[in-house]
Design a protein around this motif. Structure first.
Motif, PDB file in Angstrom:
ATOM      1  N   PRO A 137      25.323  17.666   8.002  1.00 32.20           N
ATOM      2  CA  PRO A 137      24.939  15.989   7.673  1.00 32.20           C
ATOM      3  C   PRO A 137      26.092  16.014   8.806  1.00 32.20           C
ATOM      4  O   PRO A 137      26.543  14.932   9.904  1.00 32.20           O
ATOM      5  N   ILE A 138      27.312  16.432   9.754  1.00 29.36           N
ATOM      6  CA  ILE A 138      28.288  17.179  10.674  1.00 29.36           C
ATOM      7  C   ILE A 138      27.670  17.460  11.714  1.00 29.36           C
ATOM      8  O   ILE A 138      28.702  19.133  11.738  1.00 29.36           O
ATOM      9  N   SER A 193      20.560  15.580  10.603  1.00 26.52           N
ATOM     10  CA  SER A 193      22.309  15.128  10.940  1.00 26.52           C
ATOM     11  C   SER A 193      22.504  14.073  10.664  1.00 26.52           C
ATOM     12  O   SER A 193      20.941  13.383  11.061  1.00 26.52           O
ATOM     13  N   LEU A 194      23.756  13.639  10.356  1.00 27.29           N
ATOM     14  CA  LEU A 194      24.131  11.678  10.265  1.00 27.29           C
ATOM     15  C   LEU A 194      24.978  11.490  10.805  1.00 27.29           C
ATOM     16  O   LEU A 194      24.992  10.393  11.949  1.00 27.29           O
ATOM     17  N   PHE A 195      25.637  12.681  11.340  1.00 31.22           N
ATOM     18  CA  PHE A 195      27.013  12.132  12.851  1.00 31.22           C
ATOM     19  C   PHE A 195      26.660  13.434  13.800  1.00 31.22           C
ATOM     20  O   PHE A 195      27.100  14.609  13.432  1.00 31.22           O
ATOM     21  N   SER A 196      27.111  12.933  14.597  1.00 27.92           N
ATOM     22  CA  SER A 196      27.184  14.099  15.779  1.00 27.92           C
ATOM     23  C   SER A 196      28.034  13.384  17.136  1.00 27.92           C
ATOM     24  O   SER A 196      27.981  12.261  17.190  1.00 27.92           O
ATOM     25  N   THR A 197      28.450  14.400  17.229  1.00 28.69           N
ATOM     26  CA  THR A 197      29.262  14.171  18.709  1.00 28.69           C
ATOM     27  C   THR A 197      28.450  14.421  19.963  1.00 28.69           C
ATOM     28  O   THR A 197      27.864  15.275  20.063  1.00 28.69           O
ATOM     29  N   PRO A 198      28.850  13.852  20.857  1.00 28.98           N
ATOM     30  CA  PRO A 198      27.838  13.735  22.360  1.00 28.98           C
ATOM     31  C   PRO A 198      27.798  15.752  22.846  1.00 28.98           C
ATOM     32  O   PRO A 198      26.738  16.583  23.267  1.00 28.98           O
ATOM     33  N   HIS A 257      29.019   9.555  18.302  1.00 33.29           N
ATOM     34  CA  HIS A 257      29.985   9.421  18.880  1.00 33.29           C
ATOM     35  C   HIS A 257      31.473  10.783  18.817  1.00 33.29           C
ATOM     36  O   HIS A 257      31.387  11.791  18.836  1.00 33.29           O
ATOM     37  N   PRO A 258      32.103  10.217  19.618  1.00 36.38           N
ATOM     38  CA  PRO A 258      33.320  11.084  20.224  1.00 36.38           C
ATOM     39  C   PRO A 258      34.070  11.960  19.097  1.00 36.38           C
ATOM     40  O   PRO A 258      34.437  13.190  18.985  1.00 36.38           O
ATOM     41  N   VAL A 259      33.751  10.834  18.075  1.00 40.68           N
ATOM     42  CA  VAL A 259      34.900  11.130  17.046  1.00 40.68           C
ATOM     43  C   VAL A 259      34.090  11.349  15.455  1.00 40.68           C
ATOM     44  O   VAL A 259      33.286  10.704  15.479  1.00 40.68           O
ATOM     45  N   ALA A 260      33.466  12.628  14.801  1.00 38.99           N
ATOM     46  CA  ALA A 260      32.663  12.610  13.836  1.00 38.99           C
ATOM     47  C   ALA A 260      33.678  12.554  12.749  1.00 38.99           C
ATOM     48  O   ALA A 260      34.851  13.061  12.359  1.00 38.99           O
ATOM     49  N   PRO A 261      33.666  12.202  11.442  1.00 34.66           N
ATOM     50  CA  PRO A 261      34.340  12.085  10.136  1.00 34.66           C
ATOM     51  C   PRO A 261      33.839  13.399   9.360  1.00 34.66           C
ATOM     52  O   PRO A 261      33.133  13.706   8.413  1.00 34.66           O
ATOM     53  N   THR A 262      35.046  14.597  10.608  1.00 32.48           N
ATOM     54  CA  THR A 262      34.916  15.891   9.507  1.00 32.48           C
ATOM     55  C   THR A 262      35.300  15.974   8.113  1.00 32.48           C
ATOM     56  O   THR A 262      35.104  17.196   7.789  1.00 32.48           O
ATOM     57  N   HIS A 263      35.779  14.680   7.897  1.00 30.82           N
ATOM     58  CA  HIS A 263      36.377  14.810   6.128  1.00 30.82           C
ATOM     59  C   HIS A 263      35.037  14.988   4.609  1.00 30.82           C
ATOM     60  O   HIS A 263      35.104  14.623   4.104  1.00 30.82           O
ATOM     61  N   PHE A 264      34.045  14.922   6.148  1.00 28.86           N
ATOM     62  CA  PHE A 264      32.689  14.463   4.962  1.00 28.86           C
ATOM     63  C   PHE A 264      32.726  15.247   3.957  1.00 28.86           C
ATOM     64  O   PHE A 264      32.001  14.511   2.209  1.00 28.86           O
ATOM     65  N   GLY A 265      32.292  16.799   3.946  1.00 30.94           N
ATOM     66  CA  GLY A 265      32.419  18.052   3.714  1.00 30.94           C
ATOM     67  C   GLY A 265      32.701  17.755   2.105  1.00 30.94           C
ATOM     68  O   GLY A 265      33.249  18.462   0.787  1.00 30.94           O
ATOM     69  N   GLN A 266      34.721  17.787   2.432  1.00 33.80           N
ATOM     70  CA  GLN A 266      35.647  17.903   1.187  1.00 33.80           C
ATOM     71  C   GLN A 266      35.829  16.729   0.360  1.00 33.80           C
ATOM     72  O   GLN A 266      35.363  16.530  -0.892  1.00 33.80           O
ATOM     73  N   LYS A 267      35.674  15.445   0.738  1.00 37.85           N
ATOM     74  CA  LYS A 267      34.834  13.382  -0.009  1.00 37.85           C
ATOM     75  C   LYS A 267      33.964  14.089  -0.685  1.00 37.85           C
ATOM     76  O   LYS A 267      34.072  13.496  -2.054  1.00 37.85           O
TER      77      LYS A 267
END
Length: 309
Positions: free
Chosen positions: A239-240, A268-273, A294-304
């Motif tokens: 996903p990330i 994938s749901l979100f990707s950085t360039p 987007h330059p900032v990915a939601p890296t909290h995805f797996g834990q949440k």
């Protein structure tokens, strides 16, 4: 169909075709007369050309994106299951690569789902620090389903003829056999149910890859695939995409099992360039399907998602 990334013109509002019917009229508008909608409104054509720009804040500078992208590039893919507060409330702006290159220059193998308000809302809830876990999972599952559906749309079909209950012949299509899914553990497992909901009998393999805390190099700990995976089209689920290192190692394992990169579709749901570019530079034939670059990915995805935050 997911729209391939295309370069935005400098002044998109002036690229609309002007017909004689849209020429200025000598008649004045009277009170109560309807005002014609701007031709460059919320049209499908503009949606295909937009890479986050449709929702960009004009006050954000490109330098801010470059700084964010530069810092995001150093996060390992292993941190996709960690709680990174910088991923919440990420700034919304045009995506730039680490060297300032626009993200539409990554390549035609990177495909985005056409942006609409529904997808944008799901992305917003997933990025929202205050969202409850129930709302987060509900939104994540919906977004996963959209990505999976479009991923299936990238697979080959063949024409077929069926008979309806009233006895008529109907010319349709059906999947060609020989597809499978592979999830990169652990966060990739969040996408498995979405795939099974669409393809009940599809076979799914697994890869466990973790990054060394000191070297940040990805290491394969476990891999199990269908025995004939070398004959199949592969939907690789993760996903990330942050640095891309984990996916690169996963693709290398698939290649060792006889899978060609040209038959791999990365969901994938979100990707950085940086992550997308790294993967495509390593494997130019692979296809990446995502909802946002987007330059900032939601890296909290797996834990949440799995409740370990």
């Amino acid at each position: 169909m997911a729209s391939e990334l295309q370069r935005l013109d400098a002044m998109p509002c002036h690229n609309q075709h002007v017909s004689s019917a849209s020429a200025p009229s000598s008649e004045r508008l009277q009170p109560g007369d309807p005002i014609a909608e701007h031709p460059a409104g919320n049209s499908a054509a503009m949606a295909k050309l937009t890479l986050l720009a449709g929702h960009a804040h004009s006050g954000l500078l490109a330098e801010r994106d470059l700084q964010a992208c530069g810092s995001a590039s150093h996060n390992s893919e292993n941190n996709s299951d960690s709680d990174d507060s910088s991923s919440y409330g990420a700034p919304v702006s045009d995506s730039l690569l680490g060297d300032g290159e626009p993200s539409w220059e990554i390549g035609s193998q990177l495909k985005l789902l056409p942006m609409n308000d529904q997808i944008r809302e799901l992305q917003t809830i997933i990025r929202d620090k205050t969202a409850s876990r129930g709302d987060f999972m509900f939104s994540a599952d919906r977004l996963i389903r959209l990505v999976v559906e479009e991923g299936l749309n990238q697979l080959p079909y063949k024409e077929c003829i069926v008979t309806t209950p009233t006895g008529y012949k109907y010319e349709g299509v059906k999947f060609e056999k020989g597809n499978c899914g592979v999830s990169i553990m652990r966060s990739g497992e969040a996408m498995e149910q979405g795939l099974r909901d669409c393809c009940r009998s599809i076979r799914i393999g697994k890869i466990l890859i973790q990054s060394d805390e000191e070297t940040q190099r990805a290491k394969v700990y476990y891999a199990k695939f269908p025995p004939d995976i070398y004959r199949r089209k592969v939907l690789l689920m993760y996903p990330i995409l942050s640095t891309g290192n984990t996916v690169i190692e996963a693709v290398k394992v698939l290649i060792e099992h006889g899978v060609q990169p040209s038959v791999i579709i990365l969901l994938s749901l979100f990707s950085t360039p940086h992550g997308a570019k790294s993967i495509i530079q390593e494997f130019p034939e692979i296809t990446i399907l995502t909802t946002e670059v987007h330059p900032v990915a939601p890296t909290h995805f797996g834990q949440k998602y799995f409740g370990t935050d």
